[in-house]
Design a protein around this motif. Structure first.
Motif, PDB file in Angstrom:
ATOM      1  N   LEU B  72       0.815  -1.212   0.000  1.00 25.97           N
ATOM      2  CA  LEU B  72       0.000   0.000   0.000  1.00 25.97           C
ATOM      3  C   LEU B  72       0.853   1.269   0.000  1.00 25.97           C
ATOM      4  N   LEU B  73       2.141   1.095   0.284  1.00 24.15           N
ATOM      5  CA  LEU B  73       3.006   2.244   0.542  1.00 24.15           C
ATOM      6  C   LEU B  73       3.068   3.236  -0.616  1.00 24.15           C
ATOM      7  N   LEU B  74       3.313   2.711  -1.819  1.00 21.25           N
ATOM      8  CA  LEU B  74       3.454   3.567  -2.998  1.00 21.25           C
ATOM      9  C   LEU B  74       2.171   4.361  -3.223  1.00 21.25           C
ATOM     10  N   VAL B  75       1.030   3.654  -3.091  1.00 20.59           N
ATOM     11  CA  VAL B  75      -0.262   4.312  -3.296  1.00 20.59           C
ATOM     12  C   VAL B  75      -0.440   5.430  -2.279  1.00 20.59           C
ATOM     13  N   VAL B  76      -0.090   5.139  -1.024  1.00 21.38           N
ATOM     14  CA  VAL B  76      -0.262   6.136   0.033  1.00 21.38           C
ATOM     15  C   VAL B  76       0.546   7.391  -0.281  1.00 21.38           C
ATOM     16  N   VAL B  77       1.792   7.204  -0.695  1.00 21.91           N
ATOM     17  CA  VAL B  77       2.646   8.359  -0.999  1.00 21.91           C
ATOM     18  C   VAL B  77       2.048   9.158  -2.159  1.00 21.91           C
ATOM     19  N   LEU B  78       1.667   8.451  -3.225  1.00 24.26           N
ATOM     20  CA  LEU B  78       1.133   9.129  -4.404  1.00 24.26           C
ATOM     21  C   LEU B  78      -0.166   9.872  -4.096  1.00 24.26           C
ATOM     22  N   VAL B  84      -2.906  16.561  -1.432  1.00 24.60           N
ATOM     23  CA  VAL B  84      -2.372  17.815  -0.901  1.00 24.60           C
ATOM     24  C   VAL B  84      -2.349  18.865  -2.000  1.00 24.60           C
ATOM     25  N   TRP B  85      -1.924  18.439  -3.169  1.00 25.34           N
ATOM     26  CA  TRP B  85      -1.827  19.348  -4.305  1.00 25.34           C
ATOM     27  C   TRP B  85      -3.205  19.832  -4.745  1.00 25.34           C
ATOM     28  N   GLN B  86      -4.187  18.899  -4.783  1.00 26.22           N
ATOM     29  CA  GLN B  86      -5.507  19.239  -5.296  1.00 26.22           C
ATOM     30  C   GLN B  86      -6.380  19.928  -4.248  1.00 26.22           C
ATOM     31  N   ARG B  87      -6.366  19.407  -3.023  1.00 25.43           N
ATOM     32  CA  ARG B  87      -7.369  19.875  -2.064  1.00 25.43           C
ATOM     33  C   ARG B  87      -6.795  20.221  -0.700  1.00 25.43           C
ATOM     34  N   ALA B  91      -7.874  17.302   3.556  1.00 23.46           N
ATOM     35  CA  ALA B  91      -8.479  16.269   2.718  1.00 23.46           C
ATOM     36  C   ALA B  91      -7.546  15.074   2.586  1.00 23.46           C
ATOM     37  N   ALA B  92      -6.248  15.361   2.446  1.00 23.46           N
ATOM     38  CA  ALA B  92      -5.281  14.273   2.289  1.00 23.46           C
ATOM     39  C   ALA B  92      -5.253  13.396   3.533  1.00 23.46           C
ATOM     40  N   ILE B  93      -5.250  14.037   4.705  1.00 23.92           N
ATOM     41  CA  ILE B  93      -5.219  13.269   5.960  1.00 23.92           C
ATOM     42  C   ILE B  93      -6.489  12.437   6.098  1.00 23.92           C
ATOM     43  N   HIS B  94      -7.612  13.040   5.711  1.00 21.75           N
ATOM     44  CA  HIS B  94      -8.890  12.326   5.810  1.00 21.75           C
ATOM     45  C   HIS B  94      -8.871  11.056   4.949  1.00 21.75           C
ATOM     46  N   VAL B  95      -8.480  11.221   3.686  1.00 25.99           N
ATOM     47  CA  VAL B  95      -8.519  10.086   2.756  1.00 25.99           C
ATOM     48  C   VAL B  95      -7.525   9.007   3.164  1.00 25.99           C
ATOM     49  N   VAL B  96      -6.271   9.419   3.361  1.00 22.76           N
ATOM     50  CA  VAL B  96      -5.223   8.433   3.641  1.00 22.76           C
ATOM     51  C   VAL B  96      -5.387   7.845   5.043  1.00 22.76           C
ATOM     52  N   GLY B  97      -5.812   8.670   6.010  1.00 14.10           N
ATOM     53  CA  GLY B  97      -6.011   8.187   7.378  1.00 14.10           C
ATOM     54  C   GLY B  97      -7.082   7.111   7.440  1.00 14.10           C
ATOM     55  N   ASP B  98      -8.218   7.373   6.776  1.00 14.83           N
ATOM     56  CA  ASP B  98      -9.300   6.375   6.758  1.00 14.83           C
ATOM     57  C   ASP B  98      -8.835   5.090   6.088  1.00 14.83           C
ATOM     58  N   LEU B  99      -8.150   5.257   4.961  1.00 12.23           N
ATOM     59  CA  LEU B  99      -7.675   4.089   4.210  1.00 12.23           C
ATOM     60  C   LEU B  99      -6.762   3.221   5.074  1.00 12.23           C
ATOM     61  N   LEU B 100      -5.792   3.879   5.713  1.00 13.60           N
ATOM     62  CA  LEU B 100      -4.825   3.134   6.538  1.00 13.60           C
ATOM     63  C   LEU B 100      -5.497   2.541   7.774  1.00 13.60           C
ATOM     64  N   ALA B 101      -6.432   3.307   8.374  1.00 14.24           N
ATOM     65  CA  ALA B 101      -7.091   2.826   9.595  1.00 14.24           C
ATOM     66  C   ALA B 101      -7.809   1.516   9.327  1.00 14.24           C
TER      67      ALA B 101
END
Lengths: 196, 203
Positions: B72-78, B84-87, B91-101
């Motif tokens: 999952l690492l590569l996806v998380v970084v990308l 971060v760039w788009q929103r 938003a980045a923390i929300h998306v990636v945090g939920d995914l990882l949790a």
């Protein structure tokens, strides 16, 4: 022991079918975890999709579908047989859940066509099954994979589709390979498509 | 050369080990729904902290957890970079945090649930579907046949690869895959015949 529930009715899945389903589920597992074939391009390349297409093209719709479902069930239960040695519900919770959902459908659709073609037009089996597998790759695997990624990563469908497209080329090649191999298997085992 | 099939299950006696597999899967699914319903960066951080606490509680070694996260690492970084760039960061923390949790919670599920416990739960859960033609005993047999077939199929794969190599054809996919598939089908028919010989069969 297994026939007690069926009261003389012919089982939908015979014992031979059960053995074929279980062995092909194992084959998909081996295809997914075998050391990646070196493509020289750096992309992780496993034969998982080949195994899924092969299950459909060899066993037909019902048995192919069940083989993939069996593979997914045992992988989800924790046996590390998903690509990169992954296992468990985590694979569904990650970004590739949409792909997992697409796999049984891919085997079903390819199997639907393959079983018919193997009986009626064996000479054109490879061409027709390859084309169907390519269509399924884009229309089913690509679409469900994209929807899964768009949902999990909260990106637009266009962006997710962009992530998915590089894999199409490989999966289409794997579909052609599966068609070629399945044609040989059908020649060696004509009983695979015999009507019961 | 041969990949090892080592289950991520870790024996233990925590509450999570003792909850039956079926209800535990239900809890995991409910957790997934909750992470979807609750939005915002702070809840995502909370969920991730909760999942990591579970890792500590059931004593999954950090090295194992990190290894499981690798795909999952590569996806998380990308995705972090993209979001971060788009929103922006929240938003980045929300998306990636939920995914990882959710991913980590699912790892905890696998670490605390024996494979056969979950397979048994599936077989039991199929009981009500007997009426529509599902045969749970057959499903149970399919599970054990499939797990039992993996070493055999792996041997077939290795032997056909060696054979192709010996003929100098290790780059020819047909020389690799056709014998593998044909021998696998033959193996399946042998298994079917062996089941018949043991009186397991209705055809």
């Amino acid at each position: 022991m297994t026939s007690t529930t069926r009261k003389g009715r012919r089982a939908a899945v015979s014992t031979t079918d059960l053995a074929l389903i279980a062995t092909f589920a194992a084959l998909i597992a081996v295809c997914a975890i075998m050391p990646a074939v070196n493509t020289g391009s750096g992309t992780p390349f496993t034969l998982q999709m080949f195994g899924i297409f092969l299950a459909g093209a060899t066993l037909g719709a019902t048995r192919g579908f069940l083989a993939v479902v069996l593979y997914l069930a045992v992988g989800t239960a924790g046996l590390p047989i998903f690509t990169q040695g992954a296992a468990g519900p985590a694979t569904w919770a990650g970004v590739t859940g949409g792909y997992l959902l697409a796999f049984p459908l891919a085997a079903l659709l390819v199997g639907l066509v393959a079983a018919r073609v193997a009986r009626s037009k064996p000479a054109r089996f490879v061409v027709i099954v390859s084309v169907v597998a390519a269509i399924v790759t884009i229309a089913v695997v690509g679409t469900l994979g994209t929807l899964g990624m768009a949902w999990k990563l909260d990106v637009s469908l266009r962006v997710a589709w962009g992530y998915a497209t590089p894999f199409f080329v490989y999966d289409i090649i794997k579909g052609v390979l599966a068609a070629v191999v399945a044609a040989s298997v059908h020649r060696a085992f004509p009983q695979l498509t015999a009507r019961r | 050369m041969s990949p090892e099939l080592i289950s991520a299950y870790r024996p233990g006696s925590t509450l999570l080990h003792r909850i039956p597999a079926g209800p535990k899967l239900g809890l995991l699914a409910a957790y997934g729904v909750v992470t979807v319903v609750a939005t915002g960066p702070w809840t995502a951080i909370g969920f991730l902290a909760f999942s990591l606490a579970l890792v500590v509680w059931v004593r999954i070694p950090w090295r194992t957890a990190v290894r499981a996260l690798r795909p999952l690492l590569l996806v998380v970084v990308l995705v972090t970079a993209f979001q971060v760039w788009q929103r922006g960061w929240p938003a980045a923390i929300h998306v990636v945090g939920d995914l990882l949790a959710l991913f980590v919670a699912a790892l905890v599920f696998t670490a605390t649930t024996r494979i056969d416990a979950l397979l048994d739960a599936i077989v039991r859960g199929l009981g009500p579907f007997r009426r529509v033609g599902v045969d749970p005993e057959k499903v149970a047999l399919a599970f054990s046949l499939m797990i039992g077939a993996i070493p055999g199929v792996m041997t077939i794969a290795r032997e056909t690869r060696d054979a192709a190599k010996a003929r100098g054809l290790e780059r020819d996919p047909r020389a690799l895959l056709v014998p593998m598939a044909i021998r696998t089908v033959a193996h399946a028919y042998d298994t079917g015949a062996a089941l018949h010989a043991r009186g397991i069969g209705d055809d």
